[in-house]
Enzyme design. Structure first.
Site, mmCIF file in Angstrom:
data_model
loop_
_atom_site.group_PDB
_atom_site.id
_atom_site.type_symbol
_atom_site.label_atom_id
_atom_site.label_comp_id
_atom_site.label_asym_id
_atom_site.label_seq_id
_atom_site.Cartn_x
_atom_site.Cartn_y
_atom_site.Cartn_z
ATOM 1 N N ARG A 36 57.203 -53.736 -18.428
ATOM 2 C CA ARG A 36 57.032 -54.264 -16.918
ATOM 3 C C ARG A 36 57.739 -55.591 -16.668
ATOM 4 N NH1 ARG A 36 50.802 -53.918 -16.462
ATOM 5 N NH2 ARG A 36 51.233 -55.490 -15.207
ATOM 6 N N GLU A 92 46.040 -49.526 9.466
ATOM 7 C CA GLU A 92 46.890 -50.302 8.314
ATOM 8 C C GLU A 92 48.069 -51.024 9.179
ATOM 9 O OE1 GLU A 92 48.047 -48.331 4.593
ATOM 10 O OE2 GLU A 92 46.146 -47.249 4.703
ATOM 11 N N HIS A 146 45.529 -52.339 1.130
ATOM 12 C CA HIS A 146 44.880 -51.287 0.285
ATOM 13 C C HIS A 146 43.839 -50.402 1.605
ATOM 14 C CE1 HIS A 146 42.756 -49.531 -2.975
ATOM 15 N NE2 HIS A 146 41.645 -49.830 -2.264
ATOM 16 N N VAL A 155 43.720 -55.894 -9.883
ATOM 17 C CA VAL A 155 44.068 -54.776 -8.988
ATOM 18 C C VAL A 155 43.369 -54.666 -7.703
ATOM 19 C CG1 VAL A 155 44.584 -52.315 -8.803
ATOM 20 C CG2 VAL A 155 45.000 -53.186 -11.036
ATOM 21 N N LEU A 195 51.724 -55.470 -10.619
ATOM 22 C CA LEU A 195 52.651 -56.961 -11.055
ATOM 23 C C LEU A 195 52.047 -57.677 -12.118
ATOM 24 C CD1 LEU A 195 52.990 -58.144 -7.322
ATOM 25 C CD2 LEU A 195 54.636 -56.803 -8.291
ATOM 26 N N GLY A 237 56.789 -45.204 3.287
ATOM 27 C CA GLY A 237 57.085 -46.603 3.950
ATOM 28 C C GLY A 237 56.716 -46.503 5.284
ATOM 29 N N SER A 238 55.576 -45.779 5.507
ATOM 30 C CA SER A 238 55.266 -45.944 7.046
ATOM 31 C C SER A 238 54.637 -47.539 7.331
ATOM 32 C CB SER A 238 53.912 -45.129 7.360
ATOM 33 O OG SER A 238 52.968 -45.575 6.830
ATOM 34 N N ASN A 239 54.055 -48.252 6.460
ATOM 35 C CA ASN A 239 53.730 -49.584 6.630
ATOM 36 C C ASN A 239 54.963 -50.408 6.966
ATOM 37 O OD1 ASN A 239 50.700 -50.149 6.590
ATOM 38 N ND2 ASN A 239 50.929 -48.882 4.915
ATOM 39 N N MET A 292 53.441 -48.812 -5.943
ATOM 40 C CA MET A 292 52.678 -48.289 -6.850
ATOM 41 C C MET A 292 52.805 -48.865 -8.207
ATOM 42 S SD MET A 292 51.371 -46.710 -4.645
ATOM 43 C CE MET A 292 50.122 -45.399 -5.196
HETATM 44 C C1 GRF Z 1 49.111 -46.827 2.254
HETATM 45 O O1 GRF Z 1 47.876 -46.090 2.520
HETATM 46 C C2 GRF Z 1 48.657 -48.144 1.621
HETATM 47 O O2 GRF Z 1 47.596 -48.603 1.982
HETATM 48 C C3 GRF Z 1 48.885 -47.778 0.036
HETATM 49 O O3 GRF Z 1 49.644 -46.776 -0.156
HETATM 50 C C4 GRF Z 1 49.905 -46.350 1.180
HETATM 51 C C5 GRF Z 1 51.146 -46.150 1.688
HETATM 52 O O4 GRF Z 1 51.709 -45.531 2.793
HETATM 53 N N1 GRF Z 1 48.740 -48.775 -0.671
HETATM 54 P P1 GRF Z 1 53.140 -46.075 3.325
HETATM 55 O O5 GRF Z 1 54.186 -45.764 2.250
HETATM 56 O O6 GRF Z 1 53.029 -47.237 3.838
HETATM 57 O O7 GRF Z 1 53.447 -44.839 4.307
#
Ligand code: GRF
Length: 221
Positions: free
Chosen positions: A68, A177, A112, A147, A96, A15-17, A93
């Site tokens: 799904r 990102e 991505h 995808v 959809l 969840g860093s994003n 991950m």
């Molecule tokens: C990121 O590299 C994103 O581009 C990919 O999965 C990773 C997730 O990282 N889809 P985080 O969970 O946001 O740290």
């Protein structure tokens, strides 16, 4: 003052994003509010981040759903109940279904870790690293039925250096990102994204003014 866009963030892991979106909202740079975080993995660190910032989170464990479609229907129900307008996939991950895409048409963003359409799928960073490209990067795009195939909103380029490891490269990409995802969401909030077929035009935005980049840098030419 812009109306805040109601976000629903889908996560599976660290969840860093998600964190970069939270931080930019808290800094007042992003005209959005995270209404709910949905996570398919009960052990994800992203859930701790949600708790720390007092954001409602819901675990929807995909292993408990027969297919799904049913899993996606549950997510739709939760997102609608929190009045979510824009769905932000942040390291989510699961692919959809069409049912989910129809519930939020062109209102689902994904990030991505490669310059799409290169290195789609699960191994964006290592794919580029192994291939030997001199530049790679990251892409924010709208989700469609493929995808990593939807219309591209913003990309960032990073060099691949001779002494990189895949881990070093991954960190360099992740740093970008964390910059482009909040920017893409803010462009949405400002109603600046014009979608026409595959192309996303950014209304009234600064033009690209950088120079062409070369890696390795050119010497005599
Ligand atoms: C990121 O590299 C994103 O581009 C990919 O999965 C990773 C997730 O990282 N889809 P985080 O969970 O946001 O740290």
């Amino acid at each position: 003052m812009l109306k805040k866009v109601n976000l629903g963030v889908l996560v599976s892991g660290s969840g860093s994003n998600l964190q970069s979106v939270i931080d930019n909202i808290e800094l007042g740079k992003l005209d959005a509010a995270i209404k709910v975080i949905i996570c398919n993995n009960p052990d994800a660190y992203a859930l701790k981040r949600a708790k720390k910032h007092g954001i409602p989170s819901v675990v929807i464990d995909h292993t408990k759903y027969r297919n799904r479609e049913l899993f996606d229907l549950k997510m739709i129900e939760i997102l609608k109940s929190f009045s979510v307008e824009l769905v932000v996939m942040a390291g989510f991950m699961k692919v959809l279904t069409a049912t989910f895409l129809r519930a939020f048409p062109m209102k689902i963003m994904n990030i991505h870790p490669a310059l799409l359409p290169s290195f789609q799928g699960l191994h964006g960073q290592s794919g580029a690293f192994e291939y030997g490209v001199k530049f790679t990067g990251c892409t924010v795009h709208f989700a469609d039925e493929g995808v990593d195939t939807g219309p591209i909103i913003i990309q960032a380029v990073v060099p691949v250096c001779d002494d990189d490891t895949v881990e070093i490269l991954q960190k360099r990409i992740l740093k970008e990102e964390h910059r482009i995802y909040p920017q893409a969401i803010q462009l949405y909030a400002e109603n600046k994204l014009e979608i026409s077929g595959r192309k996303v035009r950014i209304r009234d935005h600064k033009k690209f003014e950088g120079l062409p980049q070369h890696n390795p840098p050119l010497e005599k030419f």
